[in-house]
Design a protein around this motif. Sequence first.
Motif, PDB file in Angstrom:
ATOM      1  N   ARG A 191      19.171  -9.804 -14.757  1.00 48.82           N
ATOM      2  CA  ARG A 191      18.775  -9.089 -15.973  1.00 48.82           C
ATOM      3  C   ARG A 191      17.284  -9.600 -16.545  1.00 48.82           C
ATOM      4  O   ARG A 191      16.405  -9.225 -16.701  1.00 48.82           O
ATOM      5  N   ASP A 248      13.522  -8.548 -16.766  1.00 49.31           N
ATOM      6  CA  ASP A 248      12.978  -8.490 -17.811  1.00 49.31           C
ATOM      7  C   ASP A 248      11.671  -9.173 -18.002  1.00 49.31           C
ATOM      8  O   ASP A 248      10.670  -8.926 -18.772  1.00 49.31           O
ATOM      9  N   ARG A 296       9.350  -2.324 -14.275  1.00 50.67           N
ATOM     10  CA  ARG A 296      10.365  -1.483 -15.230  1.00 50.67           C
ATOM     11  C   ARG A 296      11.256  -0.864 -14.320  1.00 50.67           C
ATOM     12  O   ARG A 296      12.605  -0.823 -14.720  1.00 50.67           O
ATOM     13  N   GLN A 313      14.201  -3.493 -13.879  1.00 51.15           N
ATOM     14  CA  GLN A 313      14.860  -3.393 -14.963  1.00 51.15           C
ATOM     15  C   GLN A 313      15.831  -2.426 -15.073  1.00 51.15           C
ATOM     16  O   GLN A 313      16.986  -2.732 -15.492  1.00 51.15           O
TER      17      GLN A 313
END
Length: 181
Positions: free
Chosen positions: A36, A40, A45, A48
Amino acid sequence: RQDLYGPAGKLAALLAMTVASLGEDRQARDWWKTARHTADASDDRALQIWIRGHEAMSALYSVRPVQLVLRLADEAIAIAGDRKDAAVMEAMASRAQALAILDRAEEAEAALHAMQDRFARLPQTPATERLSIGAWPETAMRHTAAFTYTCIGNTAEAEREQTGALALYPDTMPRGSHHRR
């Protein structure tokens, strides 16, 4: 260095899945956290979203607190926004199943229908494709529906979804072929 965050996040997620399947829940949680944080730090995106969705599903099947599953799924869904790709599907599936476990039938069905609506706009994916960020197979959608319907007591729909999923598995996949005999 920035170019390495994405691949490192995906590798950390794959390690989390592997150690979770070996029953090493504590190590899996550490690898999910690494995945994670690394994702990030990347500009990806979709990664993520994908990592949070798979972590939510892993948490669900590791019998972690259902509220954690919902938090991770909701984070992924919020990050996804109105994106049209498959990265969010695992999060949506986790959400529907978690709500069903909590016996929140109406919410679970609404989450399931939202997932099915998004799935209908995706390109078809083979049953063997489960780890690609940009793909989600119909077998996964049907598994989620069967699980959700079973938990909320709609056995007729659950059975229909199970039968539909089994029909989609190729004979070369042990998961599907031994159930059809």
